[in-house]
Design an enzyme around this catalytic site. Structure first.
Site, mmCIF file in Angstrom:
data_model
loop_
_atom_site.group_PDB
_atom_site.id
_atom_site.type_symbol
_atom_site.label_atom_id
_atom_site.label_comp_id
_atom_site.label_asym_id
_atom_site.label_seq_id
_atom_site.Cartn_x
_atom_site.Cartn_y
_atom_site.Cartn_z
ATOM 1 N N VAL A 128 0.828 -1.213 0.000
ATOM 2 C CA VAL A 128 0.000 0.000 0.000
ATOM 3 C C VAL A 128 0.863 1.265 0.000
ATOM 4 O O VAL A 128 0.519 2.283 -0.589
ATOM 5 C CB VAL A 128 -0.943 -0.006 1.235
ATOM 6 C CG1 VAL A 128 -1.663 1.330 1.391
ATOM 7 C CG2 VAL A 128 -1.951 -1.140 1.145
ATOM 8 N N GLY B 179 -15.940 -19.267 4.021
ATOM 9 C CA GLY B 179 -15.039 -19.489 5.154
ATOM 10 C C GLY B 179 -14.258 -18.249 5.505
ATOM 11 O O GLY B 179 -14.105 -17.319 4.705
ATOM 12 N N LYS C 108 -26.012 -14.199 -5.629
ATOM 13 C CA LYS C 108 -24.648 -14.142 -6.190
ATOM 14 C C LYS C 108 -24.695 -13.997 -7.712
ATOM 15 O O LYS C 108 -23.921 -13.248 -8.304
ATOM 16 C CB LYS C 108 -23.867 -15.391 -5.767
ATOM 17 C CG LYS C 108 -23.534 -15.396 -4.268
ATOM 18 C CD LYS C 108 -23.001 -16.745 -3.840
ATOM 19 C CE LYS C 108 -22.562 -16.744 -2.383
ATOM 20 N NZ LYS C 108 -22.310 -18.105 -1.875
HETATM 21 N N1 HSE Z 1 -23.755 -20.376 2.410
HETATM 22 C C1 HSE Z 1 -22.795 -19.967 1.440
HETATM 23 C C2 HSE Z 1 -22.295 -21.193 0.673
HETATM 24 C C3 HSE Z 1 -21.666 -19.249 2.139
HETATM 25 O O1 HSE Z 1 -22.598 -22.326 1.071
HETATM 26 O O2 HSE Z 1 -21.625 -21.046 -0.319
HETATM 27 C C4 HSE Z 1 -20.864 -18.350 1.263
HETATM 28 O O3 HSE Z 1 -21.599 -17.331 0.683
#
Ligand code: HSE
Length: 431
Positions: free
Chosen positions: A35, A302, A205
């Protein structure tokens, strides 16, 4: 290093916040070098002060508004999740001139457009790489290295929990209920697994990825959604015999001036790279008009992988602040055209229970043919010889979804069909 530190405020400090903090502490020296200034965590906003946390007590506060109003804080990391109060806090931070990095897929999918436009109007960054695919770089490559391409199609496994369940169903021949129970015991699935199992998580997503890839804000309810709840070990078995694996895919493609975005369980040829992404791993294939196919894969959830995506965004923001640049968000256009699933042209898998007697096969094929549905592959077995029942599985040639739906509705006892057990869409390209 003589340069003054840049100061960070956290909103939330659960699993993802802890991973982000740990990376900022463990890699402090190398991050400072990249940075050109140290990154200091100034405050961490939490709602429950009683929980034990992996950071000094002095950093914690329950005054979240105080963090977004603090003139000494340069950047906000939002890892609370949920649309509110996270959305209002981010909006307030942007109005106060702070750059924001968030992992909040639900918020970005449902309110990302206005927030991105607000950030752009204030020359600020609003980054959300961690919202899709955990540690896998997807959004930044789409915005930068792949930006010269017109994206034709993207397709991916963006939910680790359902991928784990489908992997167990395939490899151990488990039922969906048993595989889900195992995923819950291992901490992959929530006690209420609705968001994952019914495809809501993947829908959010895909809405985000579609917005970036096609440059058009994609409302969540314009993404067709179907989860994995209806799948059985029999479907996994028959798909395997026919040379396919079943994956929960998010698929978005440009069709003329419009986009068709959909999340559903899909049969993929066993040789397809996405068919070989197992357990909780995620992977996304992006097809650009010049680059061809590129595939990104890795750990999609995670603490550490998601922390890695947040810190990557943070370094980008911090460099921008250091160099005096404006934010580099790209606001998607509104008013895009989205097609409904009825207009999809696809191959289909169809499993049904039938009367095991002469002419049934011919009658079924003939009824399907009335709707322009033509068959390519077939498997059958006797279910109960005494009762005279059998099971037939077909794959079809490509046809329109609206025709296929009408055809399946027309399959009844007049052509020897006792029950349509399952039907699924089939992706045929091997890569
Ligand atoms: N519940 C989501 C998954 C966690 O199983 O991919 C990550 O967005």
């Amino acid at each position: 290093m003589a340069t003054a530190p840049l100061r960070i405020g956290f909103l939330g400090f659960g699993v993802v916040g802890t991973g982000t903090y740990r990376m900022l502490v463990d890699n402090r020296e190398s991050i400072s070098r990249k940075v050109g200034a140290p990154l200091d965590v100034a405050k961490i906003g939490i709602r429950d002060p009683q929980k034990p946390r992996e950071a000094p007590d002095a950093l914690f506060t329950t005054d979240l508004e105080g963090i977004v109003d603090d003139p000494d804080i340069d950047m906000i990391i939002e890892v609370m999740g949920g649309v509110e109060p996270a959305g209002s806090l981010i909006e307030r931070a942007l109005r106060n001139g702070k750059h924001v990095v968030t992992a909040n897929k639900e918020l970005i999918a449902k309110r990302g457009g206005p927030l991105i436009r607000l950030a752009a109007a204030n020359s600020l960054d609003l980054h959300f790489e961690a919202a899709v695919g955990g540690g896998i770089p997807l959004i930044q490559p789409l915005k930068h290295q792949l930006a010269g391409n017109d994206v034709l199609k993207l397709m991916g496994i963006v939910n680790g929990t359902t991928n784990y369940i489908l992997t167990r169903m395939t490899e151990q021949r488990m039922s969906l209920e048993d595989a889900l129970g195992e995923a819950q015991r291992l901490g992959y699935a929530e006690a209420d697994p609705t968001a994952d199992v019914d495809g809501h998580d993947a829908q959010c997503k895909l809405a985000i990825l579609s917005g970036i890839a096609f440059g058009r804000e994609t409302p969540v309810d314009c993404v067709y959604r179907e989860g994995i709840r209806g799948l059985t070990a029999d479907d996994i078995h028959f798909a395997g015999i026919l040379g396919y694996r079943i994956k929960l895919l998010g698929i978005a493609e440009a069709i003329g001036p419009a986009v068709l975005a959909r999340v559903h369980p899909t049969l993929l040829p066993k040789k397809h790279p996405l068919a070989n992404v197992h357990d909780v791993y995620n992977a996304v294939q992006i097809r650009g008009d010049f680059v061809g196919d590129v595939i990104f894969s890795g750990r999609g959830a995670g603490s550490d992988p998601t922390g890695s995506a947040i810190v990557g965004d943070l370094i980008d923001v911090a460099r921008n602040i250091r160099l005096g640049g404006a934010g580099n968000v790209i606001a998607p256009e509104t008013g895009g055209q989205f097609l409904t699933i009825d207009s999809l042209v696809s191959r289909y898998y169809l499993r049904m229970r039938v009367d095991d007697k002469p002419r049934v096969l011919g009658q079924i094929a003939s009824r399907l043919g009335e709707f322009d549905v033509s068959l390519t592959d077939m498997e059958m077995r006797v279910l109960d010889a005494a009762a005279g029942t059998g099971e037939i599985v077909f794959l079809t040639h490509e046809c329109r979804e609206s025709d296929f739906r009408q055809a399946t509705e027309a399959l009844d006892d007049t052509c020897g069909v006792r029950e349509i057990a399952t039907w699924l869409r089939v992706e045929t390209r091997e890569a």
